[in-house]
Design a protein around this motif. Structure first.
Motif: not given
Length: 1263
Positions: A1062-1066, A1068-1069, A1079-1080, A1145-1146
């Motif tokens: 989740i940290n990685h995806v956040k 990225q966003l 991210v998918q 979340v961003p």
């Protein structure tokens, strides 16, 4: 018998007509310019007597029935808006009031006229002040369309009564002159006000023909004369597009006559059918040509300069031209159609149909594509299950046909049992009744059964208490007397001398024919009310079931003399009963509670219940060679086809994953062990296995094809497999005869069509004696000529046209053969004209060979199959421009062939889309395969959720379909990630070439004990969970986040995976240049965390963040895949979660709504309100994010639409929690057991966001 007069009504682009207990509503599909059945309304329990469409509101109509019930319906919402339960008599005619949009007037027998206001401020029932105490019964009444309150009644004695506010009422005036002074009845059969005057009125009496009368002066203005005294009028209608014109339908034969008030004889008449008319209605909006630029994507195919349509040429006899109107015609035999009067052709015709309860249905023993039905309307009809159209009907007039039974094998006869005319045998080939049995006298025969072990014996059982067994030629063998009426009988499947009966005295009896005794061998009692049908099990010797009015089904064991199970669940008498011919424990029952239930008789559980029929379910049947397709018939006068494959799903996949035979085929004893998975124990599976054992090559492809055909419903699967084998290079001589009737591969189209035209032409050599409904010699030749023309075989066309005397047509295209040929024809015609002393001007158009225009023309009219023929003819170089001198053709051809090829592909895609939108994804796939487009064919199947079929076909097609097959197997594996099919899921994933991530996801999601988890890890070639946690640590160190998440999920603490992922995806966003593809994959991987872990309290924040991120990325994926129906729902879901949960979340709610608005503005074109500059920019930014790096995913775009999505279902009304609208087609219930969405939406949702729309964190599995 209740007379039905007003049984057909129309409004805007819809028309409705009624059967006895159901009203069918057809709606124009704008895109394909054809009428489709939209819904069936069937709340009425007794005969519907009248329907009337509201003039102000095109969505509302009223219907009345013989049980004194009046209902107002809303068609778009498919529900009853209001009901009036006691109409104080049976309404014979219903009509909306001129003065209020929510008032309905109705009348019965001698009045009075009631006015029911069901809405507004003071609802209630009032009586018309003057319209009462008539001296003769009322047949029908009509309000004047423009003169307020003016009203006319037609009576059975032939007179009219006219009322209008402010002047004297006229009762019983204007009887036909010939009746004056007599007391003969001559009922008014139709009444319509002249739309152009306030006083004129058309009236027809059944025997005295039609008159135009003046309602003020009370005089007859014109009497119209019929060509023969035998003709009598059943119905009439004005033609709104042509002032002064009207049409009538005869009551004895289907002759449509066209009249003008200025002439007393008909202008024209067309014989449309053998049977008489029931009702007529003219649609005011003619079918438009397909709208120009109907959708943005279509715009490149049509030009704004398409030619105008020239006016129709005048008929020989007179100088009038027919109006471009469409008449809705309903016939006495249940046929219904839309006739284009200008073009003199049917736009749409359902030629035969039952308009009454259907009591029985049976498949033809040697042909699973033919189904016979027996009905209250006195006929037996035979249907082709691939096209769902009736292909044959018995002569009829038998009273009620309660039951039917096919002769065994290919004898092609049907035995029928009737309410008052005894039993009969109908020889289908000869088209006539060849034998009658009258042993029961005038008593009703409820069941007839032709022995399939001994084709000489036929059993019948009747209300007179006898079950009679006789030979086919009428010799009585046995007469078994019962204490009361006998309703059902069934021959044993194993012993040719054993028969069981169901009786009104609540007992089931078994008789043995080999003894001379007329006493039963066994009597089973236990039911609490009368027993109706009995059925022997085809697979278990000595087992039979019986259905009763006590609402239960009982299973009896003849060898043990006992009832071994009682299946209870129905809330009304049980009628239909059917054992499955392959799975020994599967039994299906139909009931008066409108439902069909599927039972597991091992423990008596009900596996499934279907509520689609709108009334009592009487008959159920299946064919042994297609054991998982069932037909049902009902009092709602429909036949429905069902697929039982979903209940047997693991079986087909055991075949797909090449499991050993013992997991597929077994014996009855193994299959009957409670809780064991289903096994095939019947004849078909044994035959297939025997055939396979003989083969030495190509075993896998044949095995997949044969089993897939046995599991798939009709409607294209055989056609699909034929095309697959053509593409795989099979020899054409092996194609079955049915191949040329379906979608053919392009290389065969011309060959087969030419031979079809030749067959039609041969007719001219022989005297042609056809049965009912066979086309005349002229029609056959005309059809042959049309085929030749479309194939570019112009000379054959010309010669046939000359033979038919249609010289102009022949001459106008002759130059397409050669100038020389044209001159020769001109001379032949000139000789003939001179001999006749006729100097007609001779038309001379020329065949230009403009293929493009022809294709566009046909596509524009929605005639895609025609367009296909033309395009293919062009590709093969048959249609060319005429050359006056002999020029070398080759250069011209090469340039054009490529152009024609692309045209052909385009037409095939349009045709495929047409089938797909009609809920027929298998036929859509056939169209793509016909031009070798394997990828689009696979996509059609996946989007139609025909996953098992797609996987089988994909494997057989091999290399070209690899990518789609893998996606298919992946979705199927997701479907089976549940107890008890985890093993199967792993087997499916093992068939995918690059499957490491998928196997990891499976193991991560598996909820077993640690030993079971370890076992699965080993099977999937994954390290043990302890090893996984150290692998995860080292992956974090080298910055390989994907592997870190994967190994954490497989380790003892999967929660760690969410932290990392989740940290990685956040992160990225938060950047500006992230894309969905980055991210998918990680989100998808995280979504396989075990549900119990995700639900833990300490995981609340992580869970909410995961759901929000999956929802948002799901929304973007839905935009990429063009799942436009669920994009708003995904955005709404994400915003709701953001609002309600503590997360960091961003993403901002405001930003989400800006994106959604931009997407709406830019994709749903609205000319009045174009997207703003900022919206365009926003949408471009979204487009950049969703740009796919993978070429294949682009093909899979387009909404899912499963088979049957467009079928009207009624008693099961569910509202979608996405839209609040009624769901059309199959429904998917979410995990709370009450929220519903359509199956199509559920499938699309699951493909882009694995979590349920309810935000619970449960994964959704609609596959």
């Amino acid at each position: 018998m209740v007379e039905q007069r007003d049984v057909c009504a129309a409004s805007g682009d819809r028309f409705a007509y009624c059967a006895t207990l159901a009203i069918y509503i057809y709606q124009l599909d704008q895109q394909y310019n054809e009428y489709k059945l939209r819904s069936i309304m069937s709340e009425h329990k007794k005969t519907i007597t009248a329907i009337s469409w509201c003039s102000d509101n095109p969505d509302v109509f009223a219907s009345a029935s013989a049980d004194n019930l009046l209902i107002v319906w809303n068609v778009s919402e498919q529900r009853a808006v209001a009901r009036l339960d006691n109409t104080k008599g049976v309404p014979t005619s219903v009509s909306w009031c001129w003065n209020s949009s929510d008032g309905v007037a109705f009348v019965s027998q001698r009045g009075p006229l009631y006015i029911w206001v069901y809405g507004g401020s003071n609802p209630g029932l009032t009586v018309h002040k003057e319209a009462h105490s008539f001296l003769s019964d009322i047949c029908l009444f009509r309000w004047h369309p423009s003169k307020k309150g003016k009203l006319v009644f037609g009576h059975t004695d032939g007179s009219l009564s006219i009322f209008q506010p402010g002047s004297k009422n006229q009762k019983h005036v204007l009887r036909p002159e010939s009746l004056e002074g007599t007391d003969e009845e001559d009922p008014v059969s139709a009444l319509e006000w002249d739309p152009l005057s306030t006083d004129y009125l058309l009236v027809s009496n059944l025997n005295n023909g039609i008159r135009l009368v003046d309602s003020e002066a009370l005089t007859c203005v014109t009497s119209f004369c019929f060509p023969s005294a035998a003709a009598s009028v059943q119905c009439l209608a004005w033609v709104p597009s042509a002032p002064g014109m009207f049409i009538t339908g005869d009551s004895q034969v289907g002759v449509l006559r066209v009249w003008n008030v200025s002439r007393s004889t008909p202008l024209d008449s067309f014989k449309l059918k053998k049977n008489g008319f029931h009702a007529l209605h003219v649609l005011s909006s003619p079918l438009s040509k397909k709208a120009q630029n109907s959708s943005p994507s279509k715009s490149q195919y049509t030009s704004s300069t398409s030619e105008a349509v020239p006016p129709p040429t005048l008929s020989q006899n007179c100088s009038f031209s027919l109006p471009p109107g469409h008449a809705v015609c309903c016939f006495m035999d249940g046929g219904v159609g839309l006739y284009d009067m200008g073009a003199k052709k049917w736009d749409f015709l359902r030629d035969l149909g039952h308009v009454e309860t259907i009591f029985d249905c049976k498949f033809k023993p040697d042909d699973p594509n033919l189904l016979a039905t027996a009905s209250f309307d006195g006929t037996i009809k035979i249907w082709d299950t691939n096209t769902l159209t009736a292909v044959n009907t018995s002569p009829g007039n038998e009273g009620v046909v309660y039951s039917l039974s096919w002769a065994p094998g290919d004898l092609n006869c049907i035995a029928g049992a009737t309410s008052r005319n005894g039993a009969f045998i109908w020889d289908v080939r000869k088209g006539k009744i060849i034998t009658r049995f009258n042993e029961h006298g005038k008593n009703g025969i409820f069941c007839i059964s032709w022995s399939h072990k001994d084709s000489k014996r036929i059993a019948t059982c009747s209300g007179d208490g006898f079950c009679i067994i006789r030979t086919v030629d009428g010799k009585i063998l046995h007469k078994y007397k019962h204490p009361a009426a006998v309703f059902g009988c069934d021959w044993s499947q194993n012993n040719k001398d054993m028969i069981a009966t169901g009786c009104e005295d609540k007992s089931v009896r078994v008789y043995y024919l080999a003894t001379s005794s007329d006493q039963p061998l066994k009597v089973f009692s236990g039911h609490l009310a009368k027993v109706f049908h009995v059925r022997w099990s085809p697979l278990r010797e000595g087992i039979l079931c019986s259905g009763s009015d006590d609402g239960t089904v009982r299973i009896w064991d003849y060898t043990q003399d006992a009832c071994i199970n009682v299946l209870s669940g129905h809330t009304a008498p049980v009628r239909g009963l059917m054992w499955n011919t392959e799975v020994p424990y599967l039994l299906i029952s139909g009931s008066w509670d409108y439902s069909i239930k599927v039972w597991d008789t091992r423990d008596g559980t009900c596996l499934d219940t279907a509520f689609d029929h709108g009334a009592d379910v009487y008959g159920l049947t299946c064919h042994h060679s297609r054991p998982f397709t069932m037909a049902s018939c009902s009092r709602d006068s429909t036949v429905r086809l069902w697929s039982l494959t979903p209940l047997m799903a693991p079986l087909l996949l055991n075949i797909l994953t090449e499991q050993p035979w013992e997991k597929i085929i077994g014996n009855t004893d193994t299959a009957m062990v409670p809780g064991s998975p289903p096994l095939l124990c019947g004849k078909v599976s044994r035959d297939v296995k025997q055939e396979l054992d003989k083969l030495s090559t190509d075993i896998r492809a044949k095995r997949l094809r044969w089993f897939s055909e046995c599991f798939s419903p009709p409607g294209g699967s055989s056609n699909l497999w034929d095309l697959v084998s053509v593409i795989n290079g099979q020899d054409d001589s092996l194609l079955p005869s049915s191949y040329s009737k379906g979608v053919m591969h392009m290389k065969h189209l011309l060959k087969f069509k030419t031979s079809e035209a030749q067959e039609l032409t041969i007719v001219k050599m022989c005297k042609f004696g056809g049965g009912i409904g066979t086309p005349s010699k002229e029609e056959r030749l005309k059809e042959a000529a049309d085929i030749h023309l479309r194939l570019g075989q112009i000379q054959r066309y010309c010669e046939l046209m000359v033979e038919l005397g249609q010289w102009e047509k022949a001459l106008s295209v002759a130059p397409g053969v050669s100038m020389k040929y044209w001159k020769k024809l001109m001379q032949r015609r000139a000789d003939q004209l001179m001999a006749e002393d006729n100097d007609d001007a001779i038309p001379n158009c020329i065949a230009t060979g403009d293929v493009k225009k022809l294709v566009t023309f046909f596509s524009g009219r929605g005639q895609l199959l025609e367009a296909l023929l033309i395009a293919q003819g062009a590709c093969e170089g048959n249609i060319r421009e005429p050359q006056s001198s002999s020029v070398n053709h080759t250069t011209y051809d090469v340039e054009n062939i490529q152009q024609y090829q692309s045209l052909l592909h385009k037409v095939c895609q349009e045709l495929a889309e047409c089938y797909f939108q009609d809920g027929r994804s298998v036929l859509a796939a056939c169209c793509h395969l016909a031009v070798d487009n394997i990828q689009l064919a696979m996509c059609s199947l996946i989007r139609g959720n025909e996953l098992e079929l797609a996987a089988c076909v994909g494997i057989v097609l091999g290399e070209a379909a690899t990518q789609n097959t893998a996606y298919c197997l992946q979705l199927l594996a997701r479907k089976y990630m549940a107890t008890p099919t985890w093993e199967l899921s792993a087997e499916l994933l093992h068939m995918i070439p690059d499957n490491r991530v998928f196997l990891a996801e499976l193991c991560a999601f598996y909820p077993g004990t640690s030993a079971e988890i370890q076992q699965l890890h080993d099977r999937c070639g994954l390290p043990s969970s302890d090893e996984c946690s150290s692998l995860a640590e080292s992956a974090v160190c080298v910055g390989d986040l994907f592997s870190a998440v994967k190994y954490h999920l497989l380790g003892p603490e999967p929660e760690l995976a969410l932290q990392v992922g989740i940290n990685h995806v956040k992160e990225q966003l938060s950047g500006s240049d992230w894309t969905v593809d980055r991210v998918q994959p990680i989100l998808d991987l995280m979504s396989y965390i075990r549900t119990d872990r995700l639900m833990m309290n300490k995981m609340t924040q992580a869970r909410s963040e995961l759901l929000i991120l999956c929802g948002y990325v799901g929304g973007l994926l839905a935009i990429r895949r063009q799942y436009s129906s669920i994009v708003p729902a995904l955005y709404e879901y994400t915003s709701q979660l953001l609002k309600r949960r503590e997360v960091c979340v961003p993403l901002k709610i405001e930003q989400l709504s800006v994106e959604l608005d931009a997407w709406r503005a830019c994709t749903q074109h609205n000319n009045n309100n174009p997207p703003s500059e900022s919206q365009r920019e926003e949408f471009n930014c979204l487009r950049r994010r969703i740009q796919s790096s993978d070429s294949a995913s682009s093909v899979l775009s387009g909404a899912d639409y499963v088979t049957g999505s467009n079928l009207p279902s009624h008693s099961d009304v569910q509202l979608s929690c996405f839209t609040g609208q009624r769901i059309q087609g199959p429904v998917f219930l979410l995990e709370d057991g009450k929220s519903a969405i359509s199956l199509n939406d559920a499938l699309m949702w699951a493909k882009v966001n694995p979590y349920s729309p309810l935000g619970t964190g449960v994964r959704i599995n609609p596959f």
